[in-house]
Design a protein around this motif. Sequence first.
Motif, short mmCIF file in Angstrom:
data_model
loop_
_atom_site.label_atom_id
_atom_site.label_comp_id
_atom_site.label_asym_id
_atom_site.label_seq_id
_atom_site.Cartn_x
_atom_site.Cartn_y
_atom_site.Cartn_z
N TYR A 189 40.95 53.30 44.42
CA TYR A 189 41.39 53.71 43.17
C TYR A 189 40.45 52.47 42.41
O TYR A 189 39.73 51.99 43.16
CB TYR A 189 42.74 53.04 42.74
N ILE A 190 40.48 53.59 41.03
CA ILE A 190 39.34 51.95 39.92
C ILE A 190 39.71 51.89 39.06
O ILE A 190 41.31 52.47 38.66
CB ILE A 190 37.77 52.54 39.24
N ARG A 191 39.57 50.80 37.45
CA ARG A 191 39.99 50.97 35.99
C ARG A 191 39.41 51.20 35.80
O ARG A 191 37.95 50.52 36.20
CB ARG A 191 40.55 49.56 36.80
N PHE A 192 39.57 51.60 34.70
CA PHE A 192 38.68 52.24 33.37
C PHE A 192 39.08 50.92 32.40
O PHE A 192 40.07 51.24 31.87
CB PHE A 192 38.64 53.85 32.87
N HIS A 193 38.17 50.42 31.76
CA HIS A 193 37.95 48.82 30.86
C HIS A 193 38.34 50.55 29.72
O HIS A 193 37.30 50.70 29.04
CB HIS A 193 37.72 48.01 30.50
N ILE A 194 39.59 50.55 28.41
CA ILE A 194 39.15 52.01 27.97
C ILE A 194 38.05 51.01 26.71
O ILE A 194 37.44 51.66 25.68
CB ILE A 194 40.01 51.72 27.19
N GLN A 201 36.53 47.57 37.43
CA GLN A 201 36.85 47.80 38.83
C GLN A 201 36.11 47.93 39.61
O GLN A 201 36.67 49.30 40.06
CB GLN A 201 38.30 46.95 38.51
N ALA A 202 35.57 47.84 40.41
CA ALA A 202 35.19 49.00 41.61
C ALA A 202 36.13 49.23 42.35
O ALA A 202 37.12 49.10 42.83
CB ALA A 202 33.77 48.36 42.03
N PRO A 203 35.79 50.54 43.12
CA PRO A 203 36.49 51.18 44.04
C PRO A 203 37.34 49.74 45.27
O PRO A 203 36.94 49.14 45.60
CB PRO A 203 36.32 51.52 45.30
N ARG A 204 38.67 49.95 45.11
CA ARG A 204 39.78 48.77 46.33
C ARG A 204 40.42 49.90 46.55
O ARG A 204 40.85 50.81 46.20
CB ARG A 204 40.95 48.23 44.85
N LYS A 205 40.71 49.05 47.84
CA LYS A 205 42.34 50.16 48.94
C LYS A 205 43.29 50.69 47.71
O LYS A 205 44.12 48.57 47.47
CB LYS A 205 42.45 48.95 49.95
N THR A 206 43.73 51.64 47.14
CA THR A 206 45.34 51.49 46.60
C THR A 206 46.30 50.56 47.73
O THR A 206 47.03 48.95 46.57
CB THR A 206 45.98 52.46 46.29
N ILE A 207 46.75 50.69 48.13
CA ILE A 207 48.13 49.86 49.01
C ILE A 207 47.26 48.09 49.03
O ILE A 207 48.23 47.49 49.28
CB ILE A 207 47.40 49.99 50.81
N ASN A 208 46.41 47.82 48.96
CA ASN A 208 46.02 46.26 49.39
C ASN A 208 46.47 45.14 47.75
O ASN A 208 46.12 44.42 47.85
CB ASN A 208 44.81 45.59 49.45
#
Length: 231
Positions: A189-194, A201-208
């Motif tokens: 997943y990534i996080r988009f700051h509106i 937030q760069a790609p991270r493992k969702t489960i982690n």
Amino acid sequence: MAKKVHTITRPLRQTSGDWHYVKWHWISEDVADKEIDRSFEGAFQGTPEQRRWFAAAVASDRSMPSLYVAKTGKVYFLCGDTYVRCTQETMTIDEGFPKSISSYWPGLKAVGFDRDIDAILSWDEKTVYLFKGLQYVRYNLETNKVDDGYPKSIALYWPGFKEAGFDSGIDAFVRWDTDRAYAFKGDQYIRFHIPTNKVDQAPRKTINYWNPLATLGPSRLMAMYLAGEVE
């Protein structure tokens, strides 16, 4: 304020079957209680035809674009060129569904978005974004049509998505609050700051990093939508 978060996942190394529908009482990314945990195929009750639609959607192994409309309490699921509408409170599929996307979502056929949509992002009460491949459209729920000038390129209009590898094939997209939106693809997943209009937030493992989802094991998130908040 805790959120009511609805997720649909499938085991990461499995192509079909055993999709999970889980309703969470989500207090934080570290703390959440399962309220419902069952097979997605059996989560919403309906006619045999409607149940077959859900089974076919699971067998397709495509993401499950979902849209919850708070003022009506309805949740929509799309697959292929059709969709169903469900009543969230009773977990039932509404009578008369499935229906054709092109017949009931005006303007989507003209821009090539009447089938095989990857994800839906609910932005506010009147605006949703639909993502397909490398492109997206903005749809106005009040006028019930695609806004002028669409489709557009995800890479060009969502800064940071191309660099993160999220400029196509998005599985799920959710606006979490006024400042944050999360896009999911595969097991990342990534996080988009509106406010700053960028990926912060760069790609991270969702489960982690989404600890409650870790209880489901290594999974691909096929859909996520918010339906209600609790004190």
